[in-house]
Design a protein around this motif. Structure first.
Motif, PDB file in Angstrom:
ATOM      1  N   GLN A   1       0.829  -1.206   0.000  1.00 31.45           N
ATOM      2  CA  GLN A   1       0.000   0.000   0.000  1.00 31.45           C
ATOM      3  C   GLN A   1       0.867   1.262   0.000  1.00 31.45           C
TER       4      GLN A   1
ATOM      5  N   THR B   1      -7.869   2.690 -10.675  1.00 30.28           N
ATOM      6  CA  THR B   1      -9.159   2.559  -9.988  1.00 30.28           C
ATOM      7  C   THR B   1      -9.409   1.127  -9.534  1.00 30.28           C
TER       8      THR B   1
ATOM      9  N   GLY C   1      -6.837   0.109  -6.724  1.00 27.42           N
ATOM     10  CA  GLY C   1      -6.717   0.985  -5.569  1.00 27.42           C
ATOM     11  C   GLY C   1      -5.281   1.384  -5.299  1.00 27.42           C
TER      12      GLY C   1
END
Length: 310
Positions: free
Chosen positions: A18, A47, A50
């Motif tokens: 992330q 999209t 993420g």
């Protein structure tokens, strides 16, 4: 607690980190088909995953520099490349350090293009048969554009061999660099990706004679393939595909594949592909792996046939 922490590491390794962007490397410059596809995919994949997906151009050595960079990158799914037939030819000619079968994890097909063959409007050849007859009447006088080790060079050599003619390659840095010389009849044959040929065709700047696919190009439905015209070996159906470094965990490869496949369903991307003559081409890791093995064998044989005997 220590054992729980250790057990959690493999789970994290099966997913993206992330906050760390995913980089799609385009091994050619801005505006090339590799670059166009990479940027269209990046928008939708951002999209879907993420994660921020960005494009980085690493041009040079007919696609080798970008591919080698990705092969040596950390196998975590955050660095991938959009490769093409140029990378297959590089390996077939021994002009590469990274091996497509051994150093990469195949992810997905990302589209395709055919090559097209144009001649000057003033050339007295309205079709391939007339061009071949003209070349036979003037051996060594008909020139075609190409660059060493590139697809156009081999297309010209395929035509010479199949039609038993002697046309001569004039080297350029890229196919688009040769366009002005085509328009002034300094060269008589221009092999270029369909995407580059669309504006020339629409403006009627030069005459389109044939395309190199197994089937006709969707954007040129009235133009025959070389195969239809009796030259079954003149086929260059150029697929573009995504590769990750070898060792990338399979769950991450699958996530990348699903994100690419979803992007290819986007109406906006489909329309961009249509306008630019890019073909819809699908397939996951297994299909891509089989394609690479098959095309490497095919182009290795083509290279052997195209190399003059010593």
């Amino acid at each position: 607690m220590a054992s729980v922490a250790v057990a959690a590491v493999p789970a994290r390794a099966q997913d993206f980190q992330q906050g760390k962007p995913i980089t799609i490397v385009a091994p050619f410059g801005p505006g090339t088909t590799n670059d166009i596809i990479a940027r269209l995919l990046a928008q939708d994949m951002t999209t879907t995953l993420g994660q921020s997906v960005i494009v980085e151009n690493r041009p040079g050595a007919t696609g080798n520099i970008g591919a080698d960079y990705v092969a040596k990158s950390r196998p975590d799914g955050h660095t991938v490349v959009i490769a093409s037939l140029s990378n297959i030819i590089n390996q077939a000619t021994g002009n590469t350090t990274a091996n497509l079968l051994n150093d990469f994890a195949p992810v997905s097909f990302t589209g395709g293009v055919l090559y097209s063959m144009f001649v000057p409007n003033e050339l007295p050849a309205k079709n391939v048969a007339e061009l071949v007859e003209l070349a036979r009447q003037q051996p060594g006088k008909i020139n075609f554009s190409g660059f060493v080790g590139g697809v156009p060079q081999f297309l010209g050599e395929m035509l010479n061999r199949a039609a038993k003619v002697n046309t001569v390659m004039v080297p350029y840095k890229s196919t688009t660099d040769a366009l002005s010389d085509l328009l002034t009849n300094r060269i008589q044959i221009w092999f270029t990706p369909v995407a580059s040929g669309v504006p020339v065709y629409n403006a009627k700047q030069a005459r389109l004679l044939a395309v190199t696919g197994e089937k006709r190009a969707a954007v040129f439905p009235d133009t025959p393939t070389f195969k239809e015209l009796g030259y079954p070996d003149i086929v260059a159906d150029v697929s573009f595909y995504m590769l990750a470094p070898k060792g990338t965990p399979q769950p991450i490869v699958e996530k990348l594949y699903r994100a690419v496949d979803k992007a290819l369903d986007s109406p906006k991307l489909k329309e961009s592909f249509r306008v630019q003559g890019i073909e819809d081409r699908r397939g996951g890791p297994a299909e891509l792996g089989a394609y690479l093995a098959r095309e490497l064998n095919r182009w290795t044989e083509i290279v052997k046939l195209s190399t003059p005997a010593k």
